[in-house]
Design a protein around this motif. Structure first.
Motif, mmCIF file in Angstrom:
data_model
loop_
_atom_site.group_PDB
_atom_site.id
_atom_site.type_symbol
_atom_site.label_atom_id
_atom_site.label_comp_id
_atom_site.label_asym_id
_atom_site.label_seq_id
_atom_site.Cartn_x
_atom_site.Cartn_y
_atom_site.Cartn_z
ATOM 1 N N SER A 147 -6.861 3.318 0.227
ATOM 2 C CA SER A 147 -6.005 3.037 -0.934
ATOM 3 C C SER A 147 -5.070 1.858 -0.725
ATOM 4 O O SER A 147 -4.659 1.212 -1.685
ATOM 5 C CB SER A 147 -5.198 4.276 -1.308
ATOM 6 O OG SER A 147 -4.372 4.628 -0.225
ATOM 7 N N GLU A 148 -4.717 1.550 0.523
ATOM 8 C CA GLU A 148 -3.716 0.490 0.732
ATOM 9 C C GLU A 148 -4.180 -0.876 0.218
ATOM 10 O O GLU A 148 -3.358 -1.699 -0.178
ATOM 11 C CB GLU A 148 -3.314 0.403 2.218
ATOM 12 C CG GLU A 148 -4.359 -0.255 3.092
ATOM 13 C CD GLU A 148 -3.965 -0.281 4.576
ATOM 14 O OE1 GLU A 148 -3.728 -1.384 5.086
ATOM 15 O OE2 GLU A 148 -3.921 0.795 5.192
ATOM 16 N N CYS A 149 -5.474 -1.106 0.179
ATOM 17 C CA CYS A 149 -5.950 -2.427 -0.272
ATOM 18 C C CYS A 149 -6.096 -2.505 -1.800
ATOM 19 O O CYS A 149 -6.252 -3.593 -2.358
ATOM 20 C CB CYS A 149 -7.283 -2.785 0.399
ATOM 21 S SG CYS A 149 -8.702 -1.836 -0.191
#
Ligand code: PEP
Ligand code: MN
Length: 310
Positions: A81-83
């Motif tokens: 999810s961080e990207c």
């Protein structure tokens, strides 16, 4: 079987349109979109170069993997999810309207929706169900329950076509019929030296049995960058085979520097090869359209389904 496909099947006297429109892009059994891009998101620079190249060549669709189901738990699992926020923002910057992105759990769908909302919906996402999850029924029901994002359901690599079509019907039965059916090769050593045995002969079969647009993935079928003496990469050859049979979507691994790709480095085409690939696809599509016109003009001479006449 076709009668069990209550929502997706092509039933007699059922002439209604196939396909759907999502974020301004129409998917149907009558057109073709290419989704080239990173198998797995890695650096911001590679993602941006990829989107820029797609935009420069008139493309509005891309593939980008954030969640990667890997054979080994020790292999790179994707950036997760961080990207998502920066991938979506970059997609919007370059006019990309639909990104095909694999999800392996319902939580990923929520993460994608949150990131799209947080960034102001700069792009759209087609939820990809990978071949290892074709019969993950809870996941199928979850992506089917939400109606917003379309679904690319990949055929299971070790189950029958009927079983994979029923998997698509699972999604539809929960309410979402915006489904593209994906062929990506079957797992068997009979396909060696290719990674999988190409199954693109099923493009017309899926068209006949269902109303779904059909995707072919030449990268996961072939798995290597080998070329034949005619100078054409096997990935290009099988893509053309799918397109000349009427495929509606192409999913292709592409990377600015394949040797640095973190997943499936052996099968990616390069950005420089994109215009050549697109032209090769255009030629194959033109041939398909000519074949279709030929079939229409010859229809009086050839019965539609010879087996039914016997
Ligand atoms: C992919 O497209 O990234 C992928 C993992 O494909 P498949 O599910 O067909 O193996
Ligand atoms: Mn892969």
């Amino acid at each position: 079987m076709a009668t069990e496909l209550r929502l997706l099947g092509r039933h007699q006297a059922d002439e209604h349109d196939t396909g759907f429109t999502y974020n301004g892009v129409t998917f149907s059994q009558d057109n073709l979109h290419t989704f080239a891009g990173l198998n797995a998101v890695d650096t911001r620079d590679f993602v941006e170069q990829t989107f820029a190249c797609l935009r420069d060549h008139g493309q509005v669709c891309a593939r980008m993997g954030a969640y990667k189901p890997r054979t080994s738990p020790y292999s790179f699992q994707g950036m997760g999810s961080e990207c998502l926020p920066w991938v979506f923002e970059l997609a919007g910057k370059y006019g990309i309207k639909v990104i095909s992105m694999e999800v392996t759990s319902e939580a990923h769908v929520d993460e994608i929706n949150s990131a799209l909302a947080q960034t102001g919906q700069p792009t759209g996402v087609m939820l990809q169900i990978g071949t290892r999850n074709t019969q993950n029924f809870e996941l199928l029901k979850a992506v089917g329950r939400q109606r917003e994002l379309p679904i690319l359901l990949k055929r299971g690599f070790g189950i029958t076509l009927d079983e994979s079509l029923m998997a698509a019907e699972y999604c539809a039965s929960e309410g979402n019929t915006k489904i593209v059916f994906g062929l990506r090769g079957m797992k068997t050593n009979f396909g060696d030296p290719h990674r999988n045995l190409v199954d693109f002969g099923h493009v017309p079969v899926v068209h006949r049995l269902t109303r779904m647009p059909v995707c072919v993935d030449p990268s996961h079928s072939v798995g290597i960058r080998a070329a034949s003496p005619d100078g054409i990469l096997d990935v290009f050859h099988v893509a053309a085979q799918g397109v000349i049979a009427g495929a509606n979507m192409l999913l292709v691994d592409m990377h600015p520097n394949p040797s640095k790709a973190l997943v499936d480095a052996a099968q990616a085409i390069t950005l420089k090869e994109l215009p050549y690939f697109l032209e090769d696809v255009r030629i194959a599509r033109e041939a398909y359209e000519k074949r279709r016109a030929l079939a229409a003009s010859a229809r009086c001479a050839v019965p539609k389904d010879v087996s039914k006449e016997a």
